[in-house]
Scaffold this motif. Structure first.
Motif, PDB file in Angstrom:
ATOM      1  N   GLY A  41       0.813  -1.223   0.000  1.00 23.89           N
ATOM      2  CA  GLY A  41       0.000   0.000   0.000  1.00 23.89           C
ATOM      3  C   GLY A  41       0.838   1.260   0.000  1.00 23.89           C
ATOM      4  O   GLY A  41       0.578   2.201  -0.757  1.00 23.89           O
ATOM      5  N   PHE A  42       1.878   1.287   0.835  1.00 20.31           N
ATOM      6  CA  PHE A  42       2.742   2.465   0.916  1.00 20.31           C
ATOM      7  C   PHE A  42       3.498   2.679  -0.396  1.00 20.31           C
ATOM      8  O   PHE A  42       3.619   3.822  -0.875  1.00 20.31           O
ATOM      9  CB  PHE A  42       3.720   2.289   2.077  1.00 20.31           C
ATOM     10  N   SER A  43       3.989   1.599  -0.997  1.00 19.21           N
ATOM     11  CA  SER A  43       4.730   1.714  -2.259  1.00 19.21           C
ATOM     12  C   SER A  43       3.830   2.238  -3.371  1.00 19.21           C
ATOM     13  O   SER A  43       4.237   3.109  -4.154  1.00 19.21           O
ATOM     14  CB  SER A  43       5.302   0.346  -2.654  1.00 19.21           C
ATOM     15  N   MET A  44       2.618   1.723  -3.455  1.00 21.26           N
ATOM     16  CA  MET A  44       1.700   2.153  -4.507  1.00 21.26           C
ATOM     17  C   MET A  44       1.295   3.612  -4.349  1.00 21.26           C
ATOM     18  O   MET A  44       1.296   4.377  -5.316  1.00 21.26           O
ATOM     19  CB  MET A  44       0.453   1.264  -4.493  1.00 21.26           C
ATOM     20  N   PHE A  45       0.964   4.002  -3.115  1.00 17.02           N
ATOM     21  CA  PHE A  45       0.453   5.357  -2.918  1.00 17.02           C
ATOM     22  C   PHE A  45       1.537   6.408  -3.168  1.00 17.02           C
ATOM     23  O   PHE A  45       1.298   7.413  -3.835  1.00 17.02           O
ATOM     24  CB  PHE A  45      -0.108   5.502  -1.501  1.00 17.02           C
ATOM     25  N   LEU A  46       2.742   6.160  -2.644  1.00 11.78           N
ATOM     26  CA  LEU A  46       3.816   7.129  -2.862  1.00 11.78           C
ATOM     27  C   LEU A  46       4.244   7.181  -4.321  1.00 11.78           C
ATOM     28  O   LEU A  46       4.688   8.231  -4.801  1.00 11.78           O
ATOM     29  CB  LEU A  46       5.022   6.803  -1.979  1.00 11.78           C
ATOM     30  N   ALA A  47       4.096   6.061  -5.025  1.00 11.51           N
ATOM     31  CA  ALA A  47       4.446   6.050  -6.440  1.00 11.51           C
ATOM     32  C   ALA A  47       3.467   6.868  -7.278  1.00 11.51           C
ATOM     33  O   ALA A  47       3.783   7.234  -8.420  1.00 11.51           O
ATOM     34  CB  ALA A  47       4.490   4.619  -6.959  1.00 11.51           C
ATOM     35  N   LEU A  48       2.299   7.151  -6.733  1.00 11.33           N
ATOM     36  CA  LEU A  48       1.354   8.036  -7.412  1.00 11.33           C
ATOM     37  C   LEU A  48       1.525   9.488  -6.967  1.00 11.33           C
ATOM     38  O   LEU A  48       1.370  10.414  -7.769  1.00 11.33           O
ATOM     39  CB  LEU A  48      -0.083   7.578  -7.134  1.00 11.33           C
ATOM     40  N   VAL A  49       1.870   9.678  -5.707  1.00 15.72           N
ATOM     41  CA  VAL A  49       1.979  11.031  -5.150  1.00 15.72           C
ATOM     42  C   VAL A  49       3.241  11.741  -5.622  1.00 15.72           C
ATOM     43  O   VAL A  49       3.197  12.882  -6.101  1.00 15.72           O
ATOM     44  CB  VAL A  49       1.940  10.978  -3.610  1.00 15.72           C
ATOM     45  N   ILE A  50       4.393  11.088  -5.484  1.00 15.75           N
ATOM     46  CA  ILE A  50       5.675  11.747  -5.763  1.00 15.75           C
ATOM     47  C   ILE A  50       5.790  12.199  -7.220  1.00 15.75           C
ATOM     48  O   ILE A  50       6.118  13.366  -7.480  1.00 15.75           O
ATOM     49  CB  ILE A  50       6.847  10.829  -5.362  1.00 15.75           C
ATOM     50  N   PRO A  51       5.552  11.334  -8.235  1.00 18.09           N
ATOM     51  CA  PRO A  51       5.653  11.829  -9.615  1.00 18.09           C
ATOM     52  C   PRO A  51       4.691  12.963  -9.919  1.00 18.09           C
ATOM     53  O   PRO A  51       5.051  13.902 -10.641  1.00 18.09           O
ATOM     54  CB  PRO A  51       5.315  10.583 -10.453  1.00 18.09           C
ATOM     55  N   ASN A  52       3.480  12.900  -9.375  1.00  7.95           N
ATOM     56  CA  ASN A  52       2.510  13.965  -9.621  1.00  7.95           C
ATOM     57  C   ASN A  52       2.998  15.295  -9.054  1.00  7.95           C
ATOM     58  O   ASN A  52       2.868  16.352  -9.688  1.00  7.95           O
ATOM     59  CB  ASN A  52       1.167  13.573  -9.007  1.00  7.95           C
ATOM     60  N   TRP A  53       3.595  15.243  -7.854  1.00 17.03           N
ATOM     61  CA  TRP A  53       4.084  16.480  -7.233  1.00 17.03           C
ATOM     62  C   TRP A  53       5.302  17.020  -7.973  1.00 17.03           C
ATOM     63  O   TRP A  53       5.442  18.241  -8.150  1.00 17.03           O
ATOM     64  CB  TRP A  53       4.434  16.213  -5.771  1.00 17.03           C
TER      65      TRP A  53
END
Length: 644
Positions: free
Chosen positions: A513-525
Motif C-alpha cells: 500500500g505504501f509503495s503504490m500510494f507514494l508512487a502516485l503522489v511523488i511523480p505527480n508532485w
C-alpha cells in the motif's frame, strides 16, 4: 451366507481390476489418439471437441477414484499438450496457429507506437506512425526467430514492452524534450517540412541511443549468468507495484483517446469484455477435414483466441457506417470528429506497398544519461517478468523446467533484441509476451515451430507498408476503448503477483500500500513543481527528474527496499512460493538436452571443449537426464505390464 459374501468379494475384485485396466487403457488410448492426431493432422480439432458426444465421452471415461490417485493422473492427461515443444504439426495447422499468435500479440504491439507517438510529437503524422508500426513488427519478428532458435528455445513470442515505454514517456515529458505547442495543432503541422522532421527525429534518436546503451546491461546480465543471482533479491512485493504502476501511469493517454468520443470507446470496451469474458467458452462451428471423419464441422473458440481484434473490427465497422451516413461531425473542431474513418484515409494511399526497415533509418542515435537510467529500471522489471514467462511456457509446452544456461541465453537474447530495436528505431525494446504464453494453454499446441513461423509472419507484415498504414487509420476512440481494457489488465496482472504472499500479514499490506500510494503522489508532485529539483548539475537534475516521475521506478524501489529491510519470513514474503515453480518437476519425459541445447549441432561441438564449463550460457555435457528418462520409461512399462 458365506457363499454370497464370496460372490460379493469376487465381484468387488472384478470391478477393481476392471477400473485399473480401464484407466491404463484410457491412458494408452489418449497417447494413441495424440499420436494419430499428429499423423493425420486433424487441423482445428485440437482446439475443441467436435460435438457434445466427444465431450461427454471424455468426461465419463476419466476416472474419479481419488484414493488411488487416478484423478490427478487423468487431469494431467487432459491438460497434456497435443503437440509438445519439439513436435512439428502439419503445415496448414502451423500457418493457422502462427497467424493466431500474431493476432494475439497485435493489440499489445500496435499500442506502443500509438502511445509513443504523442511524446514524439507525431500525433498528427499518421504516415510516420505507420512506419513505426512496420518497424516494431519487423524487429519483433527477428527477435522471435532469434529467441526460438538460439535463446531459451521455448515457444515464446517476442514483442514491445510497456516497461520501457513508461520511462520513455517520462523522459519526453521533460521541459527540454516536451513537444512544441505548434505540433499539437494539426493545421500548423506540415509533416514534410524539415523543421517538423527534425523535431520528432531528434527525440527518436535520443530514445534509440539510450535504449541501446541500457540494453547492454541486459546482455551482460543474461550471458554472464547473473540473472539467477539477481532473482534472489526480487520478490512478489517488488514486482507487484512495479508492473501495476505501468498500467496506472498510462491512464492519461487512455482517457484522452477515449474522451474523443465516449460512446464509441464504451462500445469498444463492452465488445472486448463481452467477447473475452462472457462468450469465451461459446464455440463457433467451422468446416474441417480429416481422413477419419472426412468433411465435417469443428468447434472453434474464436472469442477466446482473438477478442481484442474482434472488438476493434466491429467498432471500426460501426464507425465506418456512421461516417458514410454522415452521422459523425465532419468539422474537425466538433466533438466526435476523430471517430470518423475518413480522417486518415490519405495515409493508406500515400504508404508504399513495400518497405524495409533498417538500422539508423531516423539518423545517428544519440545518448541521454537521464533516459539511460530510467530505461534501465524498465529493463530490470522486464527481465524479472520474462523469467516467470519461461517457466510458465515450459509447463504449457510439455518441456522440462528451463536450466540456468537456457534462462541466461533467453535474457541475453532479449537484451540483444532491445539493442536491435534501438538501432532500428522502434522507440522501444523487446520482451517475452505473456499473452501468447497463455494462448499455448488454450490451443494445446506447444510446438516452437509454430512460434518460429509466427516470427516469420511478423517480419513479412513489417515489410508491407500498407499493413502498417491500415492500422493507423483505426479511429481514435476505438484505440481509447482498447487502451481501457489493456492498461487495466496490465495493472491487474501486476497485482496478481500478490497471490504468492501472505496478504493477511500487516507487514505485506503496509509494504504494498505504501509503495503504490507514494508512487502516485511523488511523480505527480514533481511534475507540478519541476523547479524543486535543482542541484546545480544539469545531468543530475535530469536523472532525478526522470526517476522520480517514473511511477514504476518509485513503486518498485520502495517495494524492494521495504521488503528487503522489514523483517519477515520467506513464506510471508512469498519467496518460497515464488521459487516453487522454478524447481517444479515436469510431467514430460523429454530430456533437458533435447529441448534447450543449441541447434545445428553447436552444443555437440562446444561440449568437446574443456573450457566450455566456464561459459554460463552454454549447455554442459550431461547424461543424467537421458539416463533418468530411460529408467522412467522402462519402469513405467514394466509397471503397466504387471498391472494388466
Amino acid at each position: 451366507m458365506c457363499t454370497r459374501c464370496s460372490i460379493v468379494i469376487k465381484y468387488i475384485s472384478f470391478i477393481k481390476i476392471t477400473l485399473e485396466m480401464n484407466f491404463y487403457s484410457w491412458s494408452e488410448f489418449y497417447s494413441g489418439f495424440a499420436m494419430a492426431f499428429r499423423e493425420d493432422g486433424t487441423g482445428l480439432d485440437n482446439l475443441a471437441f467436435d460435438d457434445e458426444e466427444d465431450s461427454d465421452q471424455l468426461k465419463t471415461n476419466v476416472p474419479t477414484d481419488k484414493t488411488c490417485g487416478s484423478s490427478g493422473a487423468a487431469q494431467t492427461a487432459v491438460n497434456r499438450p497435443t503437440y509438445i515443444v519439439t513436435d512439428v504439426p502439419p503445415w496448414y495447422l502451423c500457418i493457422f496457429l502462427a497467424f493466431q499468435h500474431y493476432l494475439t500479440a497485435f493489440g499489445g504491439i500496435i499500442s506502443i507506437p500509438l502511445v509513443l507517438s504523442e511524446g514524439l510529437c507525431l500525433q498528427h503524422d499518421s504516415l510516420t506512425q505507420s512506419l513505426l508500426i512496420n518497424t516494431i513488427f519487423f524487429v519483433s519478428g527477428i527477435c522471435t526467430i532469434l529467441q526460438v532458435t538460439f535463446g531459451v528455445r521455448l515457444p515464446i513470442l517476442q514483442g514491445g514492452t510497456f516497461a520501457l515505454m513508461t520511462p520513455a514517456m517520462a523522459v519526453l515529458s521533460m521541459p527540454e524534450w516536451k513537444c512544441p505547442a505548434w505540433t499539437q495543432n494539426a493545421s500548423l503541422v506540415n509533416t514534410s517540412s524539415p523543421l517538423f522532421i527534425e523535431v520528432w527525429q531528434t527525440r527518436m534518436r535520443m530514445l534509440q541511443g539510450s535504449i541501446m546503451v541500457a540494453s547492454v546491461l541486459q546482455i551482460l546480465v543474461g550471458f554472464s549468468g547473473l540473472i539467477g543471482f539477481l532473482m534472489r533479491f526480487i520478490g512478489p512485493l517488488t514486482i507487484a507495484p512495479t508492473i501495476s504502476l505501468i498500467g496506472l501511469s498510462l491512464y492519461n493517454s487512455a482517457g484522452d483517446k477515449a474522451g474523443s468520443h465516449w460512446g464509441i470507446s464504451a462500445m469498444t470496451t463492452v465488445l472486448i469484455v463481452l467477447f473475452s469474458q462472457y462468450l469465451r467458452l461459446i464455440p463457433i462451428p467451422v468446416p474441417a477435414y480429416n481422413q477419419t471423419k472426412k468433411l465435417h464441422t469443428s468447434k472453434f473458440f474464436i472469442f477466446q483466441t482473438m477478442p481484442i481484434l474482434l472488438g476493434i473490427a466491429v467498432s471500426w465497422l460501426v464507425c465506418y457506417l456512421l461516417t458514410i451516413f454522415d452521422v459523425l461531425p465532419s468539422d474537425s473542431t466538433q466533438y466526435g470528429h476523430l471517430a470518423r474513418t475518413d480522417v486518415k484515409r490519405s495515409v493508406v494511399s500515400k504508404a508504399s506497398w513495400f518497405t524495409l526497415p533498417y538500422p539508423g533509418q531516423w539518423g545517428i542515435p544519440a545518448v541521454n544519461l537521464a533516459a539511460v537510467v530510467g530505461i534501465l529500471a524498465g529493463i530490470i522489471c522486464s527481465m524479472a517478468e520474462s523469467v516467470g514467462d519461461y517457466h510458465a511456457c515450459a509447463r504449457l509446452s510439455g518441456a522440462p523446467p528451463p536450466p540456468k544456461h537456457a534462462i541466461s541465453r533467453g535474457i541475453g537474447i532479449e537484451g540483444l533484441g532491445s539493442l536491435l530495436a534501438g538501432a532500428f528505431g522502434t522507440g522501444n525494446g523487446t520482451t517475452s509476451f505473456s499473452e501468447n504464453v497463455a494462448a499455448l494453454g488454450i490451443t494445446k499446441v506447444g510446438s516452437r515451430v509454430v512460434i518460429l513461423l509466427s516470427g516469420c509472419i511478423m517480419v513479412l507484415m513489417g515489410m508491407l507498408g500498407k499493413i502498417g498504414a491500415i492500422f493507423t487509420t483505426i479511429p481514435t476512440p476505438v484505440v481509447g476503448g482498447m487502451f481501457l481494457i489493456m492498461f487495466g489488465v496490465i495493472t491487474a496482472a501486476g497485482i496478481s503477483n500478490l497471490q504468492f504472499t501472505d496478504m493477511n500479514s500487516s507487514r505485506n499490506i503496509f509494504v504494498f500500500g505504501f509503495s503504490m500510494f507514494l508512487a502516485l503522489v511523488i511523480p505527480n508532485w514533481i511534475v507540478k513543481n519541476p523547479e524543486f529539483l535543482k542541484t546545480g548539475v544539469e545531468e543530475v537534475d535530469q536523472v532525478l527528474h526522470v526517476l522520480l516521475t517514473t511511477h514504476m521506478f518509485v513503486g518498485g524501489f520502495l517495494g524492494f527496499f521495504l521488503d528487503s529491510t522489514i523483517p519477515g519470513t520467506k513464506h510471508e514474503r512469498g519467496l518460497h512460493a515464488w521459487d516453487k515453480p522454478q524447481v517444479e518437476d515436469s510431467s514430460t519425459s523429454l530430456a533437458s538436452e533435447v529441448v534447450y541445447n543449441l541447434p545445428f549441432g553447436i552444443s555437440s561441438c562446444l561440449q568437446t571443449q574443456s573450457w566450455i564449463r566456464y561459459v554460463p550460457f552454454c549447455p554442459k555435457k550431461s547424461h543424467v537426464s537421458q539416463d533418468k528418462s530411460e529408467d522412467t520409461t522402462q519402469s513405467g512399462g514394466s509397471e503397466l505390464s504387471t498391472r494388466v
